[in-house]
Design a protein around this motif. Structure first.
Motif, PDB file in Angstrom:
ATOM      1  N   HIS A  35      13.923  51.602  -7.632  1.00 26.73           N
ATOM      2  CA  HIS A  35      14.319  50.616  -6.637  1.00 26.73           C
ATOM      3  C   HIS A  35      15.635  49.945  -7.033  1.00 26.73           C
ATOM      4  O   HIS A  35      15.917  49.762  -8.218  1.00 26.73           O
ATOM      5  N   HIS A  36      16.399  49.564  -6.042  1.00 27.50           N
ATOM      6  CA  HIS A  36      17.677  48.899  -6.281  1.00 27.50           C
ATOM      7  C   HIS A  36      17.477  47.569  -7.014  1.00 27.50           C
ATOM      8  O   HIS A  36      16.576  46.798  -6.687  1.00 27.50           O
TER       9      HIS A  36
ATOM     10  N   SER B 250      23.424  50.250 -10.638  1.00 25.74           N
ATOM     11  CA  SER B 250      22.057  50.591 -10.250  1.00 25.74           C
ATOM     12  C   SER B 250      22.028  51.988  -9.642  1.00 25.74           C
ATOM     13  O   SER B 250      22.770  52.295  -8.711  1.00 25.74           O
ATOM     14  N   LEU B 251      21.171  52.854 -10.207  1.00 31.81           N
ATOM     15  CA  LEU B 251      20.909  54.186  -9.645  1.00 31.81           C
ATOM     16  C   LEU B 251      19.517  54.132  -9.042  1.00 31.81           C
ATOM     17  O   LEU B 251      18.539  53.843  -9.749  1.00 31.81           O
ATOM     18  N   HIS B 252      19.388  54.408  -7.747  1.00 31.26           N
ATOM     19  CA  HIS B 252      18.129  54.123  -7.072  1.00 31.26           C
ATOM     20  C   HIS B 252      17.983  54.947  -5.806  1.00 31.26           C
ATOM     21  O   HIS B 252      18.945  55.495  -5.273  1.00 31.26           O
ATOM     22  N   ARG B 253      16.754  55.025  -5.322  1.00 33.62           N
ATOM     23  CA  ARG B 253      16.485  55.603  -4.013  1.00 33.62           C
ATOM     24  C   ARG B 253      16.977  54.615  -2.973  1.00 33.62           C
ATOM     25  O   ARG B 253      16.652  53.431  -3.024  1.00 33.62           O
ATOM     26  N   TYR B 254      17.780  55.107  -2.041  1.00 35.90           N
ATOM     27  CA  TYR B 254      18.305  54.225  -0.995  1.00 35.90           C
ATOM     28  C   TYR B 254      17.899  54.743   0.374  1.00 35.90           C
ATOM     29  O   TYR B 254      17.951  55.944   0.630  1.00 35.90           O
ATOM     30  N   GLY B 255      17.524  53.813   1.252  1.00 36.35           N
ATOM     31  CA  GLY B 255      17.212  54.182   2.622  1.00 36.35           C
ATOM     32  C   GLY B 255      16.604  53.011   3.369  1.00 36.35           C
ATOM     33  O   GLY B 255      16.069  52.074   2.760  1.00 36.35           O
TER      34      GLY B 255
ATOM     35  N   GLY C 107      21.515  48.267  -1.742  1.00 35.07           N
ATOM     36  CA  GLY C 107      22.054  49.171  -2.735  1.00 35.07           C
ATOM     37  C   GLY C 107      22.918  50.256  -2.138  1.00 35.07           C
ATOM     38  O   GLY C 107      23.063  51.335  -2.709  1.00 35.07           O
ATOM     39  N   HIS C 108      23.513  49.970  -0.988  1.00 33.50           N
ATOM     40  CA  HIS C 108      24.440  50.909  -0.369  1.00 33.50           C
ATOM     41  C   HIS C 108      25.680  51.063  -1.236  1.00 33.50           C
ATOM     42  O   HIS C 108      26.065  50.143  -1.970  1.00 33.50           O
ATOM     43  N   LEU C 109      26.315  52.197  -1.151  1.00 40.10           N
ATOM     44  CA  LEU C 109      27.523  52.487  -1.910  1.00 40.10           C
ATOM     45  C   LEU C 109      28.604  51.436  -1.693  1.00 40.10           C
ATOM     46  O   LEU C 109      29.397  51.135  -2.597  1.00 40.10           O
ATOM     47  N   ASN C 110      28.617  50.845  -0.501  1.00 41.78           N
ATOM     48  CA  ASN C 110      29.670  49.888  -0.156  1.00 41.78           C
ATOM     49  C   ASN C 110      29.368  48.453  -0.587  1.00 41.78           C
ATOM     50  O   ASN C 110      30.167  47.552  -0.311  1.00 41.78           O
TER      51      ASN C 110
END
Length: 423
Positions: free
Chosen positions: A188-189, A207-212, A220-223
């Motif tokens: 998680h983010h 943070s490396l995480h599942r995003y959606g 935790g969007h790239l932007n």
């Protein structure tokens, strides 16, 4: 801090790795059906002890954090609330119980349970004491598996987390370190930590995480890159379901961390090791093995910087205990037998007594093109930081971000009691 283990470091009289554990932390219970099981910490500690790893570390039972410790980040109203509901009951206002959602995001995910304040005091106390030990220079690595509760916000609970021990620990580290790097490998983010330092250039959060949109906490969007002085100091690596060891480490973790280390040049690292990124986790959709997860820990250790290692998520208890035991061994430089030793929690592992079990994996939806595009975007943003920020430091800084507000909150604490709590 109490319970110092016998040391075998002839040059300093101390071992270089500190391990924090309070035997009471595993006794708390959110409720029987809740996925967060604090007893996973008791299972983990028992396994670490049974493997003999505590003999290679200085073992401490930390001082419990206080309301004033919490107030270094959290609001006085929220901290006061946590202290009131320590008996496991919500307070009444007039004749009717105020709806749960009005109580600082208290919900099925973040319920009130008996001893809630004590629980927070234990895990946050461990992270604070670990940070102070690193600041002293007596140890290179400090471990607190009960910490790492990265979702808690300044004024509310979130994602099974009530007090953000990571933020408190980083604030402590900032007293003696110019730049703190925070790395989060939970599925998680790490939104609570990112929020706390979103405007700050002395803390970089990765943070490396599942995003959606269908996956908590939907951030935790790239932007999401930071704001004001903190612009480009928030690094997010959004991943899709099913990512495997090789793709995670070689195509995401390593290329991002290498560039971050080169550009940011931290003097201390905080590593959150949420075990819900393992394959087979009850809530996580990744396909990492214990060895793959541990490879990230081993890689960060190899930078030879002061390192605070924390727990986090993880909802398949048997694998959480295996993972954090395996990573403790990596941190102390010991190889463990392939079969688990006998412990009082033997039934948790069922018939599979292997340290590194075979785990069921999901299909990896992360294409090479997708991962390459994410990493290239991260690298592009890091180019905006021409060099590591220059920070003027004194040995004992008079203030930290937000300390003026904390001073006001501390004064409020001195003049109030839990009984005077009002809405």
């Amino acid at each position: 801090m109490t319970g110092l283990a016998k040391s075998n470091d002839r040059s300093t009289g101390r071992k270089k790795i500190a391990y924090f554990h309070d035997e009471d932390v595993g006794a708390f219970d959110y409720h029987s059906a809740h996925p967060m099981k604090p007893y996973r910490l008791a299972v983990t500690h028992s396994l670490i002890e049974s493997y003999g790893l505590t003999g290679h570390m200085d073992v401490f039972r930390p001082r419990r954090a206080s309301r004033l410790d919490f107030a270094r980040y959290h609001t006085s109203e929220y901290v006061n609330f946590l202290s009131i509901v320590n008996n496991g009951e919500l307070p009444y206002v007039g004749k009717d119980l105020v709806p749960l959602h009005k109580f600082f995001n208290i919900s099925e995910d973040c319920p009130v349970f008996k001893g809630i304040f004590d629980y927070c005091a234990i895990y946050a106390g461990g992270s604070l004491e670990a940070s102070r030990l690193l600041n002293s220079g007596s140890h290179n690595i400090a471990i607190n598996w009960s910490g790492g509760l990265h979702h808690a916000k300044k004024d509310q609970a979130s994602g099974f987390c009530y007090v953000n021990d990571i933020v408190l620990a980083i604030l402590e580290l900032l007293r003696y370190h110019q730049r703190v790097l925070y790395i989060d490998i939970d599925v998680h983010h790490g939104d609570g930590v990112q929020d706390a330092f979103y405007n700050c250039d002395r803390v970089m959060t990765v943070s490396l995480h599942r995003y959606g949109s269908d996956f908590f906490p939907q951030t935790g969007h790239l932007n999401e890159i930071g704001r004001d002085d903190g612009k480009y100091y928030s690094i997010n690596v959004p991943l899709r379901s099913g990512i495997t060891d090789d793709n995670y480490f070689n195509l995401a973790f390593k290329p991002v961390i290498d560039r971050v280390m080169s550009v940011f040049q931290p003097s201390v690292i905080v590593l959150q090791c949420g075990a819900d990124s393992l394959a087979g986790d009850k809530l996580g959709p990744f396909s990492l093995t214990i060895k793959g997860h541990g490879r990230c820990v081993e890689y960060v250790k190899a930078f030879h910087l002061p390192l605070l290692v924390l727990g986090g998520g993880g909802y398949t208890v048997s694998n959480v205990a295996r993972c954090w035991t395996y990573e403790t061994a990596l941190l102390v430089g010991k190889q463990l037998p392939a079969m688990l030793p006998d412990t009082e929690y033997r039934e948790v592992f069922g018939s599979d007594i292997s340290l590194i079990p075979v785990m069921s994996k999901k299909d990896d939806l992360n294409t090479l093109t997708y991962l390459d595009s994410v990493v290239r975007s991260v690298h592009e943003r890091l180019r905006n930081l021409a060099h590591a920020p220059s920070v003027q430091m004194s040995e004992s800084p008079e203030s930290l971000p937000g300390e003026e507000e904390v001073a006001v909150e501390e004064e409020a604490f001195r003049s109030s009691t839990p009984e005077s709590f009002e809405y």
